[in-house]
Enzyme design. Sequence first.
Site, PDB file in Angstrom:
ATOM      1  N   HIS A 292       0.838  -1.211   0.000  1.00  0.00           N
ATOM      2  CA  HIS A 292       0.000   0.000   0.000  1.00  0.00           C
ATOM      3  C   HIS A 292       0.874   1.263   0.000  1.00  0.00           C
ATOM      4  O   HIS A 292       0.603   2.219  -0.714  1.00  0.00           O
ATOM      5  CB  HIS A 292      -0.872   0.051   1.259  1.00  0.00           C
ATOM      6  CG  HIS A 292      -1.861  -1.065   1.388  1.00  0.00           C
ATOM      7  ND1 HIS A 292      -1.752  -2.021   2.363  1.00  0.00           N
ATOM      8  CD2 HIS A 292      -2.974  -1.360   0.687  1.00  0.00           C
ATOM      9  CE1 HIS A 292      -2.765  -2.866   2.261  1.00  0.00           C
ATOM     10  NE2 HIS A 292      -3.521  -2.490   1.250  1.00  0.00           N
TER      11      HIS A 292
ATOM     12  N   ASP B  63      -3.791  -6.843  -7.541  1.00  0.00           N
ATOM     13  CA  ASP B  63      -5.185  -7.125  -7.902  1.00  0.00           C
ATOM     14  C   ASP B  63      -5.352  -6.728  -9.373  1.00  0.00           C
ATOM     15  O   ASP B  63      -5.980  -5.729  -9.693  1.00  0.00           O
ATOM     16  CB  ASP B  63      -6.125  -6.343  -6.985  1.00  0.00           C
ATOM     17  CG  ASP B  63      -5.909  -6.690  -5.530  1.00  0.00           C
ATOM     18  OD1 ASP B  63      -6.510  -7.658  -5.058  1.00  0.00           O
ATOM     19  OD2 ASP B  63      -5.081  -6.018  -4.867  1.00  0.00           O
TER      20      ASP B  63
HETATM   21  P1  AMP Z   1      -6.583  -3.464  -0.421  1.00  0.00           P
HETATM   22  O1  AMP Z   1      -6.394  -2.656   0.813  1.00  0.00           O
HETATM   23  O2  AMP Z   1      -6.169  -4.886  -0.297  1.00  0.00           O
HETATM   24  O3  AMP Z   1      -7.949  -3.265  -1.037  1.00  0.00           O
HETATM   25  O4  AMP Z   1      -5.562  -2.861  -1.478  1.00  0.00           O
HETATM   26  C1  AMP Z   1      -5.546  -1.500  -1.774  1.00  0.00           C
HETATM   27  C2  AMP Z   1      -4.628  -1.262  -2.947  1.00  0.00           C
HETATM   28  O5  AMP Z   1      -3.327  -1.727  -2.626  1.00  0.00           O
HETATM   29  C3  AMP Z   1      -5.071  -2.026  -4.209  1.00  0.00           C
HETATM   30  O6  AMP Z   1      -4.860  -1.206  -5.341  1.00  0.00           O
HETATM   31  C4  AMP Z   1      -4.147  -3.214  -4.200  1.00  0.00           C
HETATM   32  O7  AMP Z   1      -3.921  -3.753  -5.491  1.00  0.00           O
HETATM   33  C5  AMP Z   1      -2.885  -2.598  -3.644  1.00  0.00           C
HETATM   34  N1  AMP Z   1      -2.003  -3.618  -3.091  1.00  0.00           N
HETATM   35  C6  AMP Z   1      -2.307  -4.560  -2.158  1.00  0.00           C
HETATM   36  N2  AMP Z   1      -1.255  -5.371  -1.946  1.00  0.00           N
HETATM   37  C7  AMP Z   1      -0.257  -4.936  -2.767  1.00  0.00           C
HETATM   38  C8  AMP Z   1       1.092  -5.367  -3.017  1.00  0.00           C
HETATM   39  N3  AMP Z   1       1.617  -6.403  -2.391  1.00  0.00           N
HETATM   40  N4  AMP Z   1       1.807  -4.686  -3.928  1.00  0.00           N
HETATM   41  C9  AMP Z   1       1.281  -3.622  -4.592  1.00  0.00           C
HETATM   42  N5  AMP Z   1       0.026  -3.169  -4.399  1.00  0.00           N
HETATM   43  C10 AMP Z   1      -0.735  -3.821  -3.495  1.00  0.00           C
END
Ligand code: AMP
Length: 289
Positions: free
Chosen positions: A37, A150
């Site tokens: 994030h 994602d």
């Molecule tokens: P989430 O909080 O899981 O909904 O993720 C929020 C954002 O962070 C989304 O755009 C995800 O694709 C991105 N994200 C989550 N994990 C990763 C990671 N390991 N590397 C890069 N982006 C990530």
Amino acid sequence: MTLVRTVGEVRAIVAKWRAEGLSLALTPTMGALHEGHLSLVRRAGSLADRTIASIFVNPSQFAPHEDFSSYPRREAEDLALLKAEGCDLVFAPSAEEMYPEGFQTSVSVASISQGLCGASRPHFFGGVATVVCKLLNQVRPDFAVFGEKDYQQLLVIRRMVRDLDMPVEIIGAPIVREEDGLAMSSRNAYLNADERRKAGALNKVLAKMAERLARGDDVGETIHFARTALGDAGVASIDYLEVRNALTLESAGSGALTAPSRIFAAIFLGKTRLIDNWPVEPAWQHAPR
Ligand code: AMP
């Protein structure tokens, strides 16, 4: 760094920045922040004058049997991390603020939402598209940053923004991984020591698949090899393991790859569902002409 919880407060701050001629970049998250994030927040900071992060565990993208209530919530830690990254504004609304009584609209992105995560989580992309559409309308950023972790979600959002003529540039950022290559995820916290060890096999198998496909191996045979390798590593339950076109998500079919593609996987370790994906270029020199 300012923390606000209502759409009205976001709009007031954003209007002031706009009046000053400043550009804005938004990073939507569900909190429980990790380095993945934070890499997006940094990217946002490199793109615009002001960075905004949202923290909202969106109920409409979870099915009743999924982990909405147990999803990790660590707002105080998240705020400290965002502040350290130089984030300017955090929007952390309540569910009532996002979905007031009488709410009944949803955004649905058709074919690109089907298959992969859309097949095993049919409600998921409708919930994501609707909440991201709302966030983009609330903040009206110049840029919004999403992770390739994602990947299907990134394509769904790009499609929505194009189809609905939303005036924002969607930026995709690379997957941030742990030392053993496991893609960082808030859900990794659910894994016990044994599951965590097995989880480290997923990225390695995807990397091997990419190597084989890049040298011209047959797609079906490569998937078969990978399923066996995951089984040998103790991964007993595979939700999906597929190779698709990197832009359209059309299935790669059989034979050698003929277009830039992406390998997609979702596995279960105990009750935890993990996803990962890996890019692969076709072996043009091997492709039949
Ligand atoms: P989430 O909080 O899981 O909904 O993720 C929020 C954002 O962070 C989304 O755009 C995800 O694709 C991105 N994200 C989550 N994990 C990763 C990671 N390991 N590397 C890069 N982006 C990530």
